[in-house]
Design a protein around this motif. Structure first.
Motif, PDB file in Angstrom:
ATOM      1  N   ARG A 119     -31.561  60.420 -30.699  1.00 47.33           N
ATOM      2  CA  ARG A 119     -31.742  60.820 -28.957  1.00 47.33           C
ATOM      3  C   ARG A 119     -30.488  61.919 -28.792  1.00 47.33           C
ATOM      4  NH1 ARG A 119     -31.921  56.933 -23.733  1.00 47.33           N
ATOM      5  NH2 ARG A 119     -32.282  58.603 -22.378  1.00 47.33           N
ATOM      6  N   LEU A 120     -31.210  63.089 -28.343  1.00 52.72           N
ATOM      7  CA  LEU A 120     -30.221  64.132 -28.203  1.00 52.72           C
ATOM      8  C   LEU A 120     -29.608  63.927 -26.729  1.00 52.72           C
ATOM      9  CD1 LEU A 120     -32.446  66.963 -29.440  1.00 52.72           C
ATOM     10  CD2 LEU A 120     -30.512  65.998 -30.449  1.00 52.72           C
ATOM     11  N   LEU A 121     -28.336  64.342 -26.735  1.00 53.54           N
ATOM     12  CA  LEU A 121     -27.636  64.262 -25.364  1.00 53.54           C
ATOM     13  C   LEU A 121     -26.962  65.558 -24.896  1.00 53.54           C
ATOM     14  CD1 LEU A 121     -25.226  61.290 -26.842  1.00 53.54           C
ATOM     15  CD2 LEU A 121     -27.492  61.064 -25.217  1.00 53.54           C
ATOM     16  N   PRO A 122     -27.106  65.733 -23.638  1.00 53.14           N
ATOM     17  CA  PRO A 122     -26.621  66.979 -22.902  1.00 53.14           C
ATOM     18  C   PRO A 122     -25.211  67.397 -23.432  1.00 53.14           C
ATOM     19  CG  PRO A 122     -26.733  65.291 -21.386  1.00 53.14           C
ATOM     20  CD  PRO A 122     -27.483  64.856 -22.527  1.00 53.14           C
ATOM     21  N   GLU A 123     -24.881  68.615 -23.492  1.00 52.24           N
ATOM     22  CA  GLU A 123     -23.563  69.025 -23.696  1.00 52.24           C
ATOM     23  C   GLU A 123     -22.837  69.420 -22.151  1.00 52.24           C
ATOM     24  OE1 GLU A 123     -23.262  72.541 -26.264  1.00 52.24           O
ATOM     25  OE2 GLU A 123     -25.006  71.686 -27.126  1.00 52.24           O
ATOM     26  N   GLY A 124     -21.393  69.435 -22.346  1.00 57.94           N
ATOM     27  CA  GLY A 124     -20.608  69.677 -21.133  1.00 57.94           C
ATOM     28  C   GLY A 124     -19.921  68.646 -20.696  1.00 57.94           C
ATOM     29  N   PRO A 125     -18.821  68.613 -20.013  1.00 60.40           N
ATOM     30  CA  PRO A 125     -17.706  67.719 -19.681  1.00 60.40           C
ATOM     31  C   PRO A 125     -18.444  67.014 -18.417  1.00 60.40           C
ATOM     32  CG  PRO A 125     -17.015  69.607 -19.047  1.00 60.40           C
ATOM     33  CD  PRO A 125     -18.070  69.929 -19.818  1.00 60.40           C
ATOM     34  N   GLU A 126     -19.565  67.266 -17.688  1.00 59.34           N
ATOM     35  CA  GLU A 126     -19.997  66.643 -16.666  1.00 59.34           C
ATOM     36  C   GLU A 126     -21.022  65.720 -16.926  1.00 59.34           C
ATOM     37  OE1 GLU A 126     -22.916  70.425 -17.313  1.00 59.34           O
ATOM     38  OE2 GLU A 126     -20.619  69.817 -17.341  1.00 59.34           O
ATOM     39  N   HIS A 127     -21.593  65.626 -18.113  1.00 58.60           N
ATOM     40  CA  HIS A 127     -22.329  64.803 -19.057  1.00 58.60           C
ATOM     41  C   HIS A 127     -21.736  63.545 -19.619  1.00 58.60           C
ATOM     42  CE1 HIS A 127     -25.702  67.011 -17.502  1.00 58.60           C
ATOM     43  NE2 HIS A 127     -25.169  68.113 -17.956  1.00 58.60           N
ATOM     44  N   GLU A 128     -20.168  63.628 -19.852  1.00 62.25           N
ATOM     45  CA  GLU A 128     -19.453  62.790 -20.650  1.00 62.25           C
ATOM     46  C   GLU A 128     -19.986  61.318 -20.279  1.00 62.25           C
ATOM     47  OE1 GLU A 128     -14.876  61.534 -21.576  1.00 62.25           O
ATOM     48  OE2 GLU A 128     -15.590  63.694 -20.920  1.00 62.25           O
ATOM     49  N   TYR A 129     -19.845  60.826 -18.950  1.00 66.85           N
ATOM     50  CA  TYR A 129     -20.227  59.387 -18.865  1.00 66.85           C
ATOM     51  C   TYR A 129     -21.697  59.086 -19.148  1.00 66.85           C
ATOM     52  CZ  TYR A 129     -21.006  54.729 -16.904  1.00 66.85           C
ATOM     53  OH  TYR A 129     -21.234  53.627 -16.951  1.00 66.85           O
ATOM     54  N   TYR A 130     -22.765  59.924 -19.077  1.00 67.36           N
ATOM     55  CA  TYR A 130     -23.948  59.843 -19.561  1.00 67.36           C
ATOM     56  C   TYR A 130     -24.016  59.540 -20.999  1.00 67.36           C
ATOM     57  CZ  TYR A 130     -29.064  60.767 -20.623  1.00 67.36           C
ATOM     58  OH  TYR A 130     -30.182  60.534 -21.032  1.00 67.36           O
ATOM     59  N   ARG A 131     -23.372  60.478 -21.818  1.00 66.76           N
ATOM     60  CA  ARG A 131     -23.204  60.296 -23.246  1.00 66.76           C
ATOM     61  C   ARG A 131     -22.538  59.211 -23.649  1.00 66.76           C
ATOM     62  NH1 ARG A 131     -21.807  66.153 -22.846  1.00 66.76           N
ATOM     63  NH2 ARG A 131     -19.482  65.383 -23.178  1.00 66.76           N
ATOM     64  N   PHE A 132     -21.497  58.698 -22.956  1.00 72.89           N
ATOM     65  CA  PHE A 132     -20.799  57.435 -23.180  1.00 72.89           C
ATOM     66  C   PHE A 132     -21.853  56.207 -22.994  1.00 72.89           C
ATOM     67  CE2 PHE A 132     -18.519  53.668 -21.361  1.00 72.89           C
ATOM     68  CZ  PHE A 132     -17.817  53.291 -22.395  1.00 72.89           C
ATOM     69  N   ALA A 133     -22.658  56.252 -22.045  1.00 76.75           N
ATOM     70  CA  ALA A 133     -23.463  55.187 -21.906  1.00 76.75           C
ATOM     71  C   ALA A 133     -24.489  55.080 -22.975  1.00 76.75           C
ATOM     72  CB  ALA A 133     -24.056  55.272 -20.326  1.00 76.75           C
ATOM     73  N   ARG A 134     -25.080  56.149 -23.196  1.00 81.79           N
ATOM     74  CA  ARG A 134     -26.282  56.344 -24.355  1.00 81.79           C
ATOM     75  C   ARG A 134     -25.457  55.971 -25.527  1.00 81.79           C
ATOM     76  NH1 ARG A 134     -27.716  57.239 -19.969  1.00 81.79           N
ATOM     77  NH2 ARG A 134     -27.974  54.875 -20.106  1.00 81.79           N
ATOM     78  N   LEU A 135     -24.642  56.371 -26.020  1.00 85.47           N
ATOM     79  CA  LEU A 135     -23.826  55.996 -27.350  1.00 85.47           C
ATOM     80  C   LEU A 135     -23.349  54.386 -27.431  1.00 85.47           C
ATOM     81  CD1 LEU A 135     -21.234  58.814 -27.598  1.00 85.47           C
ATOM     82  CD2 LEU A 135     -23.315  58.496 -29.193  1.00 85.47           C
ATOM     83  N   LEU A 136     -23.342  53.689 -26.188  1.00 87.00           N
ATOM     84  CA  LEU A 136     -23.216  52.145 -26.222  1.00 87.00           C
ATOM     85  C   LEU A 136     -24.524  51.792 -26.432  1.00 87.00           C
ATOM     86  CD1 LEU A 136     -20.505  51.570 -23.191  1.00 87.00           C
ATOM     87  CD2 LEU A 136     -20.332  51.330 -25.822  1.00 87.00           C
ATOM     88  N   ASN A 137     -25.772  52.365 -25.546  1.00 81.58           N
ATOM     89  CA  ASN A 137     -27.006  51.735 -25.444  1.00 81.58           C
ATOM     90  C   ASN A 137     -27.898  51.867 -26.760  1.00 81.58           C
ATOM     91  OD1 ASN A 137     -29.871  52.011 -24.311  1.00 81.58           O
ATOM     92  ND2 ASN A 137     -28.908  50.916 -22.919  1.00 81.58           N
ATOM     93  N   MET A 138     -27.933  53.102 -27.100  1.00 86.43           N
ATOM     94  CA  MET A 138     -28.851  53.356 -28.263  1.00 86.43           C
ATOM     95  C   MET A 138     -28.800  52.547 -29.407  1.00 86.43           C
ATOM     96  SD  MET A 138     -31.260  55.752 -28.674  1.00 86.43           S
ATOM     97  CE  MET A 138     -32.228  56.501 -29.854  1.00 86.43           C
ATOM     98  N   PRO A 139     -27.354  52.503 -29.984  1.00 86.21           N
ATOM     99  CA  PRO A 139     -27.311  51.482 -31.139  1.00 86.21           C
ATOM    100  C   PRO A 139     -27.608  50.038 -30.979  1.00 86.21           C
ATOM    101  CG  PRO A 139     -25.370  52.803 -30.815  1.00 86.21           C
ATOM    102  CD  PRO A 139     -26.182  53.056 -29.799  1.00 86.21           C
ATOM    103  N   ALA A 140     -27.438  49.814 -29.628  1.00 81.99           N
ATOM    104  CA  ALA A 140     -27.813  48.343 -29.395  1.00 81.99           C
ATOM    105  C   ALA A 140     -29.377  48.053 -28.825  1.00 81.99           C
ATOM    106  CB  ALA A 140     -26.766  47.759 -28.322  1.00 81.99           C
ATOM    107  N   GLN A 141     -29.713  48.459 -27.727  1.00 88.07           N
ATOM    108  CA  GLN A 141     -30.954  48.296 -27.448  1.00 88.07           C
ATOM    109  C   GLN A 141     -32.100  49.060 -28.057  1.00 88.07           C
ATOM    110  OE1 GLN A 141     -30.566  49.052 -23.285  1.00 88.07           O
ATOM    111  NE2 GLN A 141     -30.058  46.841 -22.665  1.00 88.07           N
TER     112      GLN A 141
END
Length: 194
Positions: A155-177
């Motif tokens: 899953r590709l994630l958006p760049e930029g500091p404004e998307h850091e929390y979104y990336r964090f949530a996806r990095l937790l979620n994608m390997p699990a769910q």
């Protein structure tokens, strides 16, 4: 679909209204804390791994340890509260959001301080999980993709500091769910011919 059976209420009277076509059967499958298993594997948290290796119920054991009672004393309501803590904390919920969830879902009068106390207690039980989450938080600053562990689906994630929390949530979620979704699809393929 119409209605989607995976979202159907567990009420047995309602479920009896659905009758499979002749020669077919409905199969009920339990995920058995499936999301937590890849997380235990990735975090290498010994307490989590021990619970799964010994085939114990993760939420019952967690409620028991958080409340200082035996697993046999854990009520179904306490187990449900444990699930809110486990999944909330695992997927990045903070004290304020956890307190709201406890109030809305279980009518528990938690404030942020009490919720933070449970979060701290949960992490004390699972230091490997805390360490793994912190490594994900660091990774979320720069990474631009998340993957499942089974098929390495990306899953590709958006760049930029404004998307850091979104990336964090996806990095937790994608390997699990995401990994559980991969495994479930594979199981459905193997079950279908039978």
């Amino acid at each position: 679909k119409n209605p989607p059976l995976q979202l159907l209420s567990g009420n047995p009277d309602l479920r009896r209204c659905f009758i499979p076509a002749e020669g077919h059967a409905f199969v009920l499958c339990d995920y058995a804390q499936a999301d937590l298993r890849p997380i235990a594997f990735l975090s290498k948290d010994e307490a989590m791994l021990h619970i799964f290796r010994t085939n114990q119920d993760f939420h019952t054991i967690t409620a028991s340890r958080l409340l200082g009672i035996t697993p046999e004393q854990v009520t179904s309501e306490q187990r449900k509260v444990s699930k809110v803590i486990v999944f909330g904390v695992t997927y990045g919920m903070g004290g304020e959001t956890l307190a709201k969830a406890a109030r809305f879902q279980f009518d528990l009068p938690w404030n942020t301080t009490e919720a933070n106390k449970f979060i701290g207690s949960f992490y004390a039980l699972h230091p490997g999980l805390r360490k793994w989450r912190e490594s994900i938080r660091t990774l979320a600053k720069t990474t631009t993709e998340a993957r499942t562990t089974l098929y390495r689906r990306r899953r590709l994630l958006p760049e930029g500091p404004e998307h850091e929390y979104y990336r964090f949530a996806r990095l937790l979620n994608m390997p699990a769910q995401g990994t559980v979704a991969d495994a479930l699809k594979e199981v459905m393929i193997h079950i279908s011919p039978k």
